[in-house]
Design a protein around this motif. Structure first.
Motif, PDB file in Angstrom:
ATOM      1  N   ALA A  60      -7.444   0.057  -0.404  1.00  0.00           N
ATOM      2  CA  ALA A  60      -6.003  -0.180  -0.567  1.00  0.00           C
ATOM      3  C   ALA A  60      -5.733  -1.666  -0.763  1.00  0.00           C
ATOM      4  O   ALA A  60      -4.957  -2.066  -1.646  1.00  0.00           O
ATOM      5  N   ASP A  61      -6.377  -2.501   0.048  1.00  0.00           N
ATOM      6  CA  ASP A  61      -6.193  -3.945  -0.087  1.00  0.00           C
ATOM      7  C   ASP A  61      -6.720  -4.444  -1.428  1.00  0.00           C
ATOM      8  O   ASP A  61      -6.103  -5.312  -2.059  1.00  0.00           O
ATOM      9  N   VAL A  62      -7.849  -3.915  -1.876  1.00  0.00           N
ATOM     10  CA  VAL A  62      -8.427  -4.333  -3.151  1.00  0.00           C
ATOM     11  C   VAL A  62      -7.504  -3.931  -4.301  1.00  0.00           C
ATOM     12  O   VAL A  62      -7.288  -4.710  -5.240  1.00  0.00           O
ATOM     13  N   GLU A  63      -6.951  -2.723  -4.252  1.00  0.00           N
ATOM     14  CA  GLU A  63      -5.980  -2.297  -5.277  1.00  0.00           C
ATOM     15  C   GLU A  63      -4.838  -3.309  -5.355  1.00  0.00           C
ATOM     16  O   GLU A  63      -4.474  -3.767  -6.441  1.00  0.00           O
ATOM     17  N   ARG A  64      -4.263  -3.638  -4.213  1.00  0.00           N
ATOM     18  CA  ARG A  64      -3.116  -4.555  -4.193  1.00  0.00           C
ATOM     19  C   ARG A  64      -3.505  -5.955  -4.657  1.00  0.00           C
ATOM     20  O   ARG A  64      -2.736  -6.625  -5.350  1.00  0.00           O
ATOM     21  N   SER A  65      -4.685  -6.388  -4.279  1.00  0.00           N
ATOM     22  CA  SER A  65      -5.130  -7.725  -4.658  1.00  0.00           C
ATOM     23  C   SER A  65      -5.275  -7.845  -6.173  1.00  0.00           C
ATOM     24  O   SER A  65      -4.722  -8.768  -6.789  1.00  0.00           O
ATOM     25  N   TRP A  66      -5.998  -6.922  -6.780  1.00  0.00           N
ATOM     26  CA  TRP A  66      -6.244  -7.029  -8.216  1.00  0.00           C
ATOM     27  C   TRP A  66      -5.003  -6.729  -9.052  1.00  0.00           C
ATOM     28  O   TRP A  66      -4.723  -7.458 -10.010  1.00  0.00           O
ATOM     29  N   PHE A  67      -4.277  -5.682  -8.739  1.00  0.00           N
ATOM     30  CA  PHE A  67      -3.171  -5.281  -9.610  1.00  0.00           C
ATOM     31  C   PHE A  67      -1.898  -6.083  -9.323  1.00  0.00           C
ATOM     32  O   PHE A  67      -1.322  -6.672 -10.245  1.00  0.00           O
ATOM     33  N   ARG A  68      -1.451  -6.096  -8.087  1.00  0.00           N
ATOM     34  CA  ARG A  68      -0.190  -6.771  -7.788  1.00  0.00           C
ATOM     35  C   ARG A  68      -0.325  -8.290  -7.806  1.00  0.00           C
ATOM     36  O   ARG A  68       0.529  -8.983  -8.350  1.00  0.00           O
ATOM     37  N   GLU A  69      -1.382  -8.798  -7.194  1.00  0.00           N
ATOM     38  CA  GLU A  69      -1.534 -10.248  -7.096  1.00  0.00           C
ATOM     39  C   GLU A  69      -2.112 -10.843  -8.383  1.00  0.00           C
ATOM     40  O   GLU A  69      -1.493 -11.709  -8.996  1.00  0.00           O
ATOM     41  N   ASP A  70      -3.287 -10.374  -8.806  1.00  0.00           N
ATOM     42  CA  ASP A  70      -3.960 -11.009  -9.935  1.00  0.00           C
ATOM     43  C   ASP A  70      -3.335 -10.659 -11.286  1.00  0.00           C
ATOM     44  O   ASP A  70      -3.088 -11.547 -12.092  1.00  0.00           O
ATOM     45  N   ILE A  71      -3.098  -9.374 -11.539  1.00  0.00           N
ATOM     46  CA  ILE A  71      -2.516  -9.004 -12.832  1.00  0.00           C
ATOM     47  C   ILE A  71      -1.041  -9.387 -12.892  1.00  0.00           C
ATOM     48  O   ILE A  71      -0.598 -10.017 -13.850  1.00  0.00           O
ATOM     49  N   ASP A  72      -0.272  -9.015 -11.874  1.00  0.00           N
ATOM     50  CA  ASP A  72       1.187  -9.157 -11.933  1.00  0.00           C
ATOM     51  C   ASP A  72       1.700 -10.477 -11.369  1.00  0.00           C
ATOM     52  O   ASP A  72       2.873 -10.792 -11.539  1.00  0.00           O
ATOM     53  N   GLY A  73       0.865 -11.217 -10.663  1.00  0.00           N
ATOM     54  CA  GLY A  73       1.291 -12.506 -10.136  1.00  0.00           C
ATOM     55  C   GLY A  73       2.236 -12.434  -8.949  1.00  0.00           C
ATOM     56  O   GLY A  73       2.918 -13.412  -8.637  1.00  0.00           O
ATOM     57  N   GLN A  74       2.290 -11.293  -8.276  1.00  0.00           N
ATOM     58  CA  GLN A  74       3.167 -11.161  -7.114  1.00  0.00           C
ATOM     59  C   GLN A  74       2.639 -12.032  -5.973  1.00  0.00           C
ATOM     60  O   GLN A  74       1.440 -12.162  -5.771  1.00  0.00           O
ATOM     61  N   THR A  75       3.559 -12.599  -5.242  1.00  0.00           N
ATOM     62  CA  THR A  75       3.194 -13.385  -4.063  1.00  0.00           C
ATOM     63  C   THR A  75       3.512 -12.578  -2.812  1.00  0.00           C
ATOM     64  O   THR A  75       4.286 -11.618  -2.856  1.00  0.00           O
ATOM     65  N   TYR A  76       2.920 -12.951  -1.733  1.00  0.00           N
ATOM     66  CA  TYR A  76       3.140 -12.303  -0.436  1.00  0.00           C
ATOM     67  C   TYR A  76       2.750 -10.826  -0.448  1.00  0.00           C
ATOM     68  O   TYR A  76       3.413  -9.988   0.157  1.00  0.00           O
ATOM     69  N   VAL A  77       1.695 -10.510  -1.179  1.00  0.00           N
ATOM     70  CA  VAL A  77       1.155  -9.152  -1.183  1.00  0.00           C
ATOM     71  C   VAL A  77       0.436  -8.959   0.160  1.00  0.00           C
ATOM     72  O   VAL A  77      -0.364  -9.793   0.553  1.00  0.00           O
ATOM     73  N   PRO A  78       0.727  -7.869   0.869  1.00  0.00           N
ATOM     74  CA  PRO A  78       0.119  -7.693   2.197  1.00  0.00           C
ATOM     75  C   PRO A  78      -1.359  -7.307   2.120  1.00  0.00           C
ATOM     76  O   PRO A  78      -1.735  -6.410   1.378  1.00  0.00           O
ATOM     77  N   PHE A  79      -2.170  -8.032   2.870  1.00  0.00           N
ATOM     78  CA  PHE A  79      -3.589  -7.729   3.012  1.00  0.00           C
ATOM     79  C   PHE A  79      -3.931  -7.740   4.481  1.00  0.00           C
ATOM     80  O   PHE A  79      -3.302  -8.421   5.275  1.00  0.00           O
ATOM     81  N   ARG A  80      -4.974  -7.049   4.825  1.00  0.00           N
ATOM     82  CA  ARG A  80      -5.436  -7.038   6.211  1.00  0.00           C
ATOM     83  C   ARG A  80      -6.541  -8.056   6.444  1.00  0.00           C
ATOM     84  O   ARG A  80      -6.949  -8.286   7.557  1.00  0.00           O
TER      85      ARG A  80
END
Length: 164
Positions: A60-80
């Motif tokens: 789940a964290d890896v999905e959010r990291s690559w798609f939301r953070e890296d592809i989309d440039g979102q900040t403050y994406v929650p990770f554990r």
């Protein structure tokens, strides 16, 4: 256990093929964990913090990291995970339920699908890491497939359930 995983397309374009294989693997992760108790999902069978539930939280964290953070440039994406606790997502406590961890993973996958739908495969990641969306999709197929295999082995060790 009923198998409702979507089969990847036999004949399709590149994007449909990549999405088909990634979605098959994403649903395989859930399929292989379904039916485990919270205790078995959190059970560590190795000297590390590796467990079925921990692997799903990691994915789940890896999905959010690559798609939301890296592809989309979102900040403050929650990770554990963090610099202080690089394996934080693998730690599962009695307060965590396997169903809640699976629901979070499914939500992360839905977020990833939404992000990916807005970009071409050639689009570079918003974060300047030298990758494009195609590279992320292929990497996520590899990452999800590898951890799905780990979950498959752990499941067999936990209760003997095997399957494709």
């Amino acid at each position: 256990m009923e198998d409702n995983r979507p089969e990847p397309p036999d004949f399709a374009g590149e994007r449909e093929t990549l999405e088909g294989f990634l979605d098959f693997l994403r649903t395989s992760v859930v399929h292989k964990a379904t039916g485990l108790s919270d205790a078995d999902g959190a059970r560590r069978l190795l000297p590390t913090d590796t467990s079925v539930a921990g692997l799903i939280r990691h994915l789940a964290d890896v999905e959010r990291s690559w798609f939301r953070e890296d592809i989309d440039g979102q900040t403050y994406v929650p990770f554990r995970w963090s610099e202080e606790d690089p394996d934080g997502e693998f730690r599962v406590t009695e307060a965590d339920s396997l169903s809640g961890i699976i629901a979070d993973y499914e939500a992360a996958c839905a977020e990833s699908r939404e992000v990916a739908s807005r970009y071409s495969l050639e689009a570079p990641c918003t974060v300047d890491n030298g990758h494009n969306v195609r590279w992320v999709m292929v990497h996520m197929i590899e990452e999800t497939g590898r951890h799905c295999g780990h979950i498959d082995i752990l499941r067999e060790l936990l209760d003997g359930v095997t399957g494709e």
